[in-house]
Design a protein around this motif. Structure first.
Motif, short mmCIF file in Angstrom:
data_model
loop_
_atom_site.label_atom_id
_atom_site.label_comp_id
_atom_site.label_asym_id
_atom_site.label_seq_id
_atom_site.Cartn_x
_atom_site.Cartn_y
_atom_site.Cartn_z
N THR A 99 -7.48 -18.16 -29.25
CA THR A 99 -7.82 -17.84 -30.64
C THR A 99 -6.52 -17.81 -31.44
N GLU A 100 -6.63 -17.78 -32.76
CA GLU A 100 -5.44 -17.73 -33.60
C GLU A 100 -4.57 -16.53 -33.27
N GLU A 101 -5.21 -15.37 -33.10
CA GLU A 101 -4.51 -14.14 -32.78
C GLU A 101 -3.82 -14.25 -31.42
N GLU A 102 -4.54 -14.75 -30.43
CA GLU A 102 -3.99 -14.91 -29.09
C GLU A 102 -2.81 -15.88 -29.10
N TYR A 103 -2.95 -16.97 -29.84
CA TYR A 103 -1.87 -17.95 -29.89
C TYR A 103 -0.63 -17.35 -30.54
N ALA A 104 -0.82 -16.56 -31.58
CA ALA A 104 0.32 -15.93 -32.26
C ALA A 104 1.05 -15.00 -31.28
N GLU A 105 0.31 -14.20 -30.52
CA GLU A 105 0.93 -13.30 -29.54
C GLU A 105 1.60 -14.10 -28.42
N PHE A 106 0.91 -15.13 -27.92
CA PHE A 106 1.46 -15.99 -26.88
C PHE A 106 2.78 -16.61 -27.35
N SER A 107 2.80 -17.14 -28.55
CA SER A 107 4.02 -17.77 -29.09
C SER A 107 5.15 -16.77 -29.21
N THR A 108 4.84 -15.57 -29.67
CA THR A 108 5.86 -14.52 -29.83
C THR A 108 6.47 -14.16 -28.48
N VAL A 109 5.61 -13.93 -27.49
CA VAL A 109 6.10 -13.56 -26.16
C VAL A 109 6.88 -14.71 -25.53
N MET A 110 6.38 -15.93 -25.67
CA MET A 110 7.09 -17.08 -25.11
C MET A 110 8.44 -17.27 -25.79
N LYS A 111 8.52 -17.02 -27.09
CA LYS A 111 9.80 -17.13 -27.79
C LYS A 111 10.79 -16.12 -27.23
N GLN A 112 10.32 -14.88 -27.02
CA GLN A 112 11.21 -13.86 -26.46
C GLN A 112 11.70 -14.27 -25.07
N LEU A 113 10.79 -14.76 -24.26
CA LEU A 113 11.13 -15.18 -22.90
C LEU A 113 12.10 -16.37 -22.92
N MET A 114 11.82 -17.35 -23.76
CA MET A 114 12.67 -18.53 -23.84
C MET A 114 14.04 -18.20 -24.42
N ASP A 115 14.10 -17.27 -25.38
CA ASP A 115 15.40 -16.85 -25.93
C ASP A 115 16.27 -16.28 -24.82
N LEU A 116 15.66 -15.48 -23.94
CA LEU A 116 16.41 -14.91 -22.82
C LEU A 116 16.84 -16.01 -21.85
N LYS A 117 15.94 -16.95 -21.57
CA LYS A 117 16.29 -18.05 -20.65
C LYS A 117 17.42 -18.90 -21.22
N ILE A 118 17.36 -19.18 -22.51
CA ILE A 118 18.41 -19.98 -23.15
C ILE A 118 19.74 -19.25 -23.07
N LYS A 119 19.70 -17.93 -23.28
CA LYS A 119 20.92 -17.13 -23.25
C LYS A 119 21.63 -17.21 -21.90
N ILE A 120 20.87 -17.29 -20.82
CA ILE A 120 21.47 -17.21 -19.49
C ILE A 120 21.58 -18.56 -18.77
N THR A 121 21.16 -19.64 -19.43
CA THR A 121 21.18 -20.95 -18.78
C THR A 121 22.37 -21.77 -19.29
N ASP A 122 23.16 -22.28 -18.36
CA ASP A 122 24.31 -23.09 -18.76
C ASP A 122 23.91 -24.54 -18.98
N GLN A 123 24.88 -25.39 -19.32
CA GLN A 123 24.59 -26.79 -19.65
C GLN A 123 24.11 -27.60 -18.46
N ASN A 124 24.24 -27.04 -17.25
CA ASN A 124 23.75 -27.74 -16.05
C ASN A 124 22.36 -27.27 -15.64
N GLY A 125 21.78 -26.36 -16.43
CA GLY A 125 20.44 -25.87 -16.13
C GLY A 125 20.42 -24.71 -15.15
#
Length: 124
Positions: A62-88
């Motif tokens: 649903t729209e609400e679920e997608y908004a929450e999913f996107s928010t949580v995924m953004k938080q998770l991906m921000d953390l992954k990007i922070k700790i991942t170097d250029q070699n993955g």
């Protein structure tokens, strides 16, 4: 009158595909662009897979679920990007204690029910 109608139809036929091509990737809302993934050792294909996941999520949640999913995924991906170097390679030691807790426990628990809906095929 017929010429105006025909002109209108032609204009719409040209504009609709152009607008569809101009639509940004859903994954861009998380990463900004595929460049972010590539800089961290990913590929354009990885980015396409992420985009596919977000497209699927948008169609099954649903729209609400997608908004929450996107928010949580953004938080998770921000953390992954922070700790991942250029070699993955991920360096979890770069996380603070709070970030580590979010990365390992809280965020995966929040996103799991959405993945069940997305991958399980349950519709809106």
């Amino acid at each position: 009158m017929k010429k105006r109608l025909l002109s209108g139809i032609v204009a719409v036929a040209i504009l609709i595909p152009t607008a569809a091509l101009a639509t940004p990737y859903l994954a861009d809302q998380i990463f900004g662009s595929s460049k972010t993934i590539i800089e961290r050792g990913g590929t354009q294909e990885d980015y396409q897979e992420i985009e596919k996941l977000f497209q699927e999520a948008k169609s099954k949640l649903t729209e609400e679920e997608y908004a929450e999913f996107s928010t949580v995924m953004k938080q998770l991906m921000d953390l992954k990007i922070k700790i991942t170097d250029q070699n993955g390679v991920m360096h979890e030691d770069q996380l603070t204690a709070e970030e580590r807790k979010q990365f390992e426990e809280i965020l995966p628990q929040k996103v799991a029910p959405y993945f069940e809906k997305i991958r399980g095929g349950k519709g809106k």
